[in-house]
Design a protein around this motif. Structure first.
Motif, PDB file in Angstrom:
ATOM      1  N   ASN A   5       1.309  -0.152  -1.578  1.00 24.15           N
ATOM      2  CA  ASN A   5       1.810   1.202  -1.821  1.00 24.15           C
ATOM      3  C   ASN A   5       1.599   2.092  -0.616  1.00 24.15           C
ATOM      4  O   ASN A   5       2.428   2.933  -0.278  1.00 24.15           O
ATOM      5  N   SER A  78       8.117   3.249 -18.222  1.00 26.01           N
ATOM      6  CA  SER A  78       7.917   2.844 -16.828  1.00 26.01           C
ATOM      7  C   SER A  78       6.438   2.861 -16.449  1.00 26.01           C
ATOM      8  O   SER A  78       5.995   2.058 -15.628  1.00 26.01           O
ATOM      9  N   ASP A  79       5.669   3.786 -17.042  1.00 31.89           N
ATOM     10  CA  ASP A  79       4.224   3.797 -16.824  1.00 31.89           C
ATOM     11  C   ASP A  79       3.561   2.625 -17.548  1.00 31.89           C
ATOM     12  O   ASP A  79       2.670   1.962 -17.013  1.00 31.89           O
ATOM     13  N   ASN A  82       4.455  -0.491 -15.911  1.00 33.88           N
ATOM     14  CA  ASN A  82       4.137  -0.433 -14.482  1.00 33.88           C
ATOM     15  C   ASN A  82       5.317  -0.950 -13.644  1.00 33.88           C
ATOM     16  O   ASN A  82       5.131  -1.559 -12.601  1.00 33.88           O
ATOM     17  N   GLN A  83       6.534  -0.712 -14.133  1.00 30.88           N
ATOM     18  CA  GLN A  83       7.749  -1.097 -13.433  1.00 30.88           C
ATOM     19  C   GLN A  83       8.788   0.001 -13.634  1.00 30.88           C
ATOM     20  O   GLN A  83       8.906   0.536 -14.734  1.00 30.88           O
ATOM     21  N   ASP A 207      10.193  -0.923  -5.570  1.00 28.15           N
ATOM     22  CA  ASP A 207       9.338  -0.628  -6.712  1.00 28.15           C
ATOM     23  C   ASP A 207       7.874  -0.693  -6.273  1.00 28.15           C
ATOM     24  O   ASP A 207       7.539  -1.361  -5.293  1.00 28.15           O
ATOM     25  N   LYS A 209       3.574  -0.608  -7.885  1.00 28.21           N
ATOM     26  CA  LYS A 209       2.682  -0.697  -9.034  1.00 28.21           C
ATOM     27  C   LYS A 209       1.434   0.122  -8.745  1.00 28.21           C
ATOM     28  O   LYS A 209       1.008   0.262  -7.601  1.00 28.21           O
ATOM     29  N   ASN A 210       0.833   0.650  -9.817  1.00 29.29           N
ATOM     30  CA  ASN A 210      -0.329   1.518  -9.659  1.00 29.29           C
ATOM     31  C   ASN A 210      -1.656   0.810  -9.833  1.00 29.29           C
ATOM     32  O   ASN A 210      -2.700   1.404  -9.673  1.00 29.29           O
ATOM     33  N   SER A 212      -3.636  -2.800 -12.070  1.00 32.97           N
ATOM     34  CA  SER A 212      -3.593  -3.518 -13.343  1.00 32.97           C
ATOM     35  C   SER A 212      -4.116  -2.717 -14.522  1.00 32.97           C
ATOM     36  O   SER A 212      -3.755  -2.965 -15.662  1.00 32.97           O
ATOM     37  N   GLU A 346      -0.742   7.465 -12.028  1.00 32.20           N
ATOM     38  CA  GLU A 346      -0.461   6.481 -13.069  1.00 32.20           C
ATOM     39  C   GLU A 346       0.189   7.093 -14.312  1.00 32.20           C
ATOM     40  O   GLU A 346       0.663   6.380 -15.190  1.00 32.20           O
TER      41      GLU A 346
END
Length: 406
Positions: A5, A78-79, A82-83, A207, A209-210, A212, A346
């Motif tokens: 990121n 989407s949160d 995570n996509q 895309d 991701k924040n 796991s 997130e």
């Protein structure tokens, strides 16, 4: 934030964060398509299908509220997953498929269905897209990113309206009312840009991701958000209740004697003002308090709406509508940047869903109220109503964001 990121945040084109740059051009192409059709739609409904203004208000209200409900859920989804990119692609794809159907519209119910499908697409894509831009942009550049994205919208609109003006000039330059034939030509021209926009998303948008554990922190409610964000949403709702569809501004312009060609040229000038003000406003909001710019935009809105309610001359309508672009330039990108300031990364998909939800839920009664005020009181009544609520919301916003964080 993970290393991937961080690398994406460093990736820029001409100083613009990567996803903001890509979605800026997506917005450019998509707005080119929408401006040729959606802006002309109230005229098509009124002039060709002889639809009452109360029904036009109903159509616009249902369309906006449909998008709203889905914006809330798509942001949350989407949160949770995570996509975001596939939701954005799906949303733009549905809008791309639905717009050409306007070519076959022959009654207001069919128009309502098409607007519904198009707004479903907008509802699916908007919140994940905004979160995708925010989460791939450094905090100190959020205003720049959203300002650029907002500026590209009306830039596409300008090109569309100029193209539309050329078509109108050579087909029926002195026409006061829109014809079915002219509307169909505009629909045909609008088809291809949305599919190019879809390709840009699939091929180039990135895309992120924040982490796991982020999904466990997400729930579809206001719980977990701070007090300032909740009150910010309330203030947005107050303003939106008086912010009826711009369809009524276009109808007011026609009421004052503007031809279809003159309306298109006026809209092009309006979008030019939005374009040249949105990016500088975004940059400025990275340096001063964002709420000050938003309030400035809302005051401009109130003055413009008062003017629309009182204007009796054609030139007054033209000047007011062109200056109306300043309201959009000062507020839309900055409002979204402020959302990112108030919530954790997130939760931004959900936060943008709730923000867009506050706008859309109240957009339905706003347009419905405007339609009835126009039809049963006077064409000036909706604008006076909107101006008063804008002033109330401005005072409220300054109070809300002067509060200390939780």
């Amino acid at each position: 934030m993970n290393n991937k990121n961080s690398k994406i945040q460093e990736k820029k084109v001409f100083g613009i964060p990567w996803n903001a740059f890509i979605f800026g051009f997506v917005s450019f192409l998509n707005d080119f398509s929408s401006e040729l059709t959606i802006r002309a739609l109230p005229l098509f409904l009124k002039n060709v299908l002889n639809t009452k203004t109360s029904i036009i208000g109903l159509i616009e209200g249902v369309a906006d509220s449909t998008a709203t409900i889905l914006k809330i859920f798509s942001g949350y989804l989407s949160d949770k997953l995570n996509q975001r990119k596939w939701l954005v692609t799906l949303g733009y794809g549905l809008s791309a498929i639905s717009k050409p159907l306007l070519y076959f519209a022959n009654n207001w119910v069919f128009v309502l269905i098409i607007r519904f499908l198009d707004r479903v697409g907008k509802g699916i894509r908007t919140s994940p897209r905004d979160a995708l831009i925010a989460n791939t942009t450094k905090k100190e550049e959020l205003g720049k990113a959203f300002g650029f994205n907002r500026a590209m919208d009306p830039a596409g609109a300008i090109l569309a309206l100029l193209v539309g003006s050329v078509v109108i000039y050579f087909s029926s330059k002195n026409a006061i009312k829109l014809t079915d034939h002219l509307f169909k030509i505009l629909v045909l021209i609008s088809i291809f840009p949305v599919f190019i926009a879809l390709f840009l998303i699939v091929a180039f948008a990135v895309d992120v991701k924040n982490g796991s554990s982020s999904a466990n922190k997400v729930n579809l409610s206001l719980k977990g958000f701070n007090k300032r964000f909740k009150l910010y949403l309330l203030t947005i709702a107050i303003f939106t209740l008086g912010n009826s569809s711009d369809a009524f501004l276009i109808l007011q312009a026609q009421n004052r004697g503007l031809s279809i060609l003159e309306i298109f040229l006026m809209l092009a000038a309006f979008n030019f003002i939005t374009t040249i003000s949105a990016y500088p406003a975004g940059l400025l909001s990275d340096r001063i308090k964002r709420q000050h710019l938003i309030v400035a935009g809302w005051i401009v809105y109130a003055l413009i709406y008062f003017g629309f309610g009182l204007a009796t001359k054609t030139y007054q309508i033209v000047i007011l509508y062109i200056l109306y672009g300043l309201y959009y330039g000062l507020t839309e990108g900055v409002e979204k940047a402020l959302v990112a300031d108030l919530v954790e990364p997130e939760k931004r998909g959900t936060a943008y869903g709730l923000y867009n939800g506050a706008v859309g839920i109240f957009a339905f009664p706003a347009s419905l109220i405007a339609g009835f005020l126009w039809q049963y009181i006077s064409p000036s009544a909706p604008f006076i109503f909107g101006a008063v609520l804008a002033i109330i919301a401005s005072i409220s916003l300054l109070k809300v964001l002067s509060l200390k964080s939780d």
